[in-house]
Design a protein around this motif. Structure first.
Motif, PDB file in Angstrom:
ATOM      1  N   MET A 246      39.109  53.895  44.365  1.00  0.00           N
ATOM      2  CA  MET A 246      38.447  52.600  44.169  1.00  0.00           C
ATOM      3  C   MET A 246      39.138  51.537  45.029  1.00  0.00           C
ATOM      4  O   MET A 246      40.362  51.494  45.115  1.00  0.00           O
ATOM      5  CB  MET A 246      38.522  52.185  42.705  1.00  0.00           C
ATOM      6  CG  MET A 246      37.753  53.094  41.762  1.00  0.00           C
ATOM      7  SD  MET A 246      36.056  52.556  41.555  1.00  0.00           S
ATOM      8  CE  MET A 246      36.309  51.126  40.498  1.00  0.00           C
ATOM      9  N   ARG A 247      38.339  50.671  45.636  1.00  0.00           N
ATOM     10  CA  ARG A 247      38.867  49.589  46.463  1.00  0.00           C
ATOM     11  C   ARG A 247      38.549  48.251  45.800  1.00  0.00           C
ATOM     12  O   ARG A 247      37.397  47.974  45.477  1.00  0.00           O
ATOM     13  CB  ARG A 247      38.271  49.639  47.861  1.00  0.00           C
ATOM     14  CG  ARG A 247      38.850  48.587  48.826  1.00  0.00           C
ATOM     15  CD  ARG A 247      38.178  48.665  50.191  1.00  0.00           C
ATOM     16  NE  ARG A 247      38.384  49.955  50.792  1.00  0.00           N
ATOM     17  CZ  ARG A 247      39.423  50.281  51.550  1.00  0.00           C
ATOM     18  NH1 ARG A 247      40.363  49.372  51.792  1.00  0.00           N
ATOM     19  NH2 ARG A 247      39.536  51.479  52.061  1.00  0.00           N
ATOM     20  N   TYR A 248      39.581  47.443  45.624  1.00  0.00           N
ATOM     21  CA  TYR A 248      39.459  46.135  44.991  1.00  0.00           C
ATOM     22  C   TYR A 248      39.795  45.039  46.000  1.00  0.00           C
ATOM     23  O   TYR A 248      40.682  45.210  46.848  1.00  0.00           O
ATOM     24  CB  TYR A 248      40.422  45.999  43.805  1.00  0.00           C
ATOM     25  CG  TYR A 248      40.061  46.833  42.610  1.00  0.00           C
ATOM     26  CD1 TYR A 248      39.569  46.249  41.450  1.00  0.00           C
ATOM     27  CD2 TYR A 248      40.223  48.213  42.618  1.00  0.00           C
ATOM     28  CE1 TYR A 248      39.239  47.006  40.332  1.00  0.00           C
ATOM     29  CE2 TYR A 248      39.885  48.993  41.508  1.00  0.00           C
ATOM     30  CZ  TYR A 248      39.398  48.372  40.379  1.00  0.00           C
ATOM     31  OH  TYR A 248      39.070  49.146  39.277  1.00  0.00           O
ATOM     32  N   ALA A 249      39.121  43.903  45.899  1.00  0.00           N
ATOM     33  CA  ALA A 249      39.497  42.692  46.620  1.00  0.00           C
ATOM     34  C   ALA A 249      39.862  41.649  45.576  1.00  0.00           C
ATOM     35  O   ALA A 249      39.138  41.464  44.593  1.00  0.00           O
ATOM     36  CB  ALA A 249      38.349  42.193  47.486  1.00  0.00           C
ATOM     37  N   ILE A 250      41.006  40.976  45.774  1.00  0.00           N
ATOM     38  CA  ILE A 250      41.519  40.035  44.776  1.00  0.00           C
ATOM     39  C   ILE A 250      41.968  38.754  45.461  1.00  0.00           C
ATOM     40  O   ILE A 250      42.733  38.789  46.435  1.00  0.00           O
ATOM     41  CB  ILE A 250      42.714  40.632  44.006  1.00  0.00           C
ATOM     42  CG1 ILE A 250      42.342  41.968  43.372  1.00  0.00           C
ATOM     43  CG2 ILE A 250      43.222  39.663  42.953  1.00  0.00           C
ATOM     44  CD1 ILE A 250      43.514  42.674  42.723  1.00  0.00           C
ATOM     45  N   SER A 251      41.519  37.617  44.956  1.00  0.00           N
ATOM     46  CA  SER A 251      42.015  36.332  45.446  1.00  0.00           C
ATOM     47  C   SER A 251      43.169  35.867  44.566  1.00  0.00           C
ATOM     48  O   SER A 251      43.308  36.282  43.417  1.00  0.00           O
ATOM     49  CB  SER A 251      40.892  35.289  45.434  1.00  0.00           C
ATOM     50  OG  SER A 251      40.449  35.026  44.104  1.00  0.00           O
TER      51      SER A 251
END
Length: 236
Positions: A1-6
């Motif tokens: 799974m690939r996550y993008a987080i600010s």
């Protein structure tokens, strides 16, 4: 799974990165000043290519677009809009309107910038999820003289920005349901971070464990809802 987080350089954002890496996921982490994000950089040394750190200022459209471009064509399974500020909690007669604009730009408009820029990558992902961290203090129902977390009224900019974010998420849920997008609001509660202080009742690791459990269990049927970190549905 690939996550993008600010907002991944500290607090809840940093703990998201730490726990996602521990369970084997890949993270595209956004930090406003990457070269000052020492704890995030330390995680990257051990994670290798499973953690990439990018400059990201959610108040700046060019920065958000650059963040999306730096990810490339890789699908994003989950976008976590975590970056936020509390702003000044001045009484009505002493409001700092420049500060209010800063809070609105960061907390309400910033997540919409992120969702807009990364939507094509999220729709290519396996789970198609966009989640936004909000607060119980953005609830209209609970803004009563009894207060939330002991705070009755006040915190104009913070409350208003999160209420605006809440409406934005609901609109997104309606507009993209047919495309299979799952979106939700998550209230982490009062957490022991720099923003929450050591007085907060919830440890950051406990909070993020709960938030990840809620994210993992989100389905299209529950898209557009508002949950706390234990999965309980919140009042609007």
């Amino acid at each position: 799974m690939r996550y993008a987080i600010s907002g991944a350089s500290r607090g809840i954002g940093l703990e998201f990165v730490r726990q996602l890496l521990a369970r084997g996921d890949t993270v595209e982490a956004g930090a406003r000043v990457p070269w000052e994000a020492r704890q995030l950089t330390a995680l990257a040394r051990d994670a290798g290519e499973r953690l990439r750190i990018h400059a990201l200022d959610v108040k700046n459209t060019a920065s958000v677009r650059a963040f999306a471009a730096s990810i490339g064509e890789a699908p994003i399974d989950v976008l976590i809009n975590n970056a936020g500020v509390s702003g000044k909690w001045n009484p009505l007669g002493e409001l700092d309107f420049e500060d209010m604009a800063h809070v609105m730009e960061t907390n309400a408009i910033g997540p919409m910038r992120m969702a807009s820029a990364l939507l094509p990558l999220v729709l290519k992902g396996n789970t198609r999820k966009i989640v936004h961290l909000t607060t119980r203090m953005g609830s209209l129902t609970e803004n009563t003289p009894a207060g939330v977390y002991g705070f009755a009224g006040g915190a104009y900019a913070y409350r208003m920005s999160k209420a605006a974010l809440n409406q934005g998420m609901r609109t997104m849920a309606v507009d993209f349901r047919e495309k299979g997008l799952i979106t939700a609001l998550l209230n982490p509660g009062w957490v022991q971070t720099d923003m929450g202080s050591k007085m907060a009742p919830t440890r950051v690791d406990e909070c993020v464990q709960g938030l990840l459990r809620v994210i993992d269990e989100l389905t299209l049927a529950r898209s557009g809802c508002f949950f706390d970190f234990q999965g309980k549905e919140m009042l609007w």
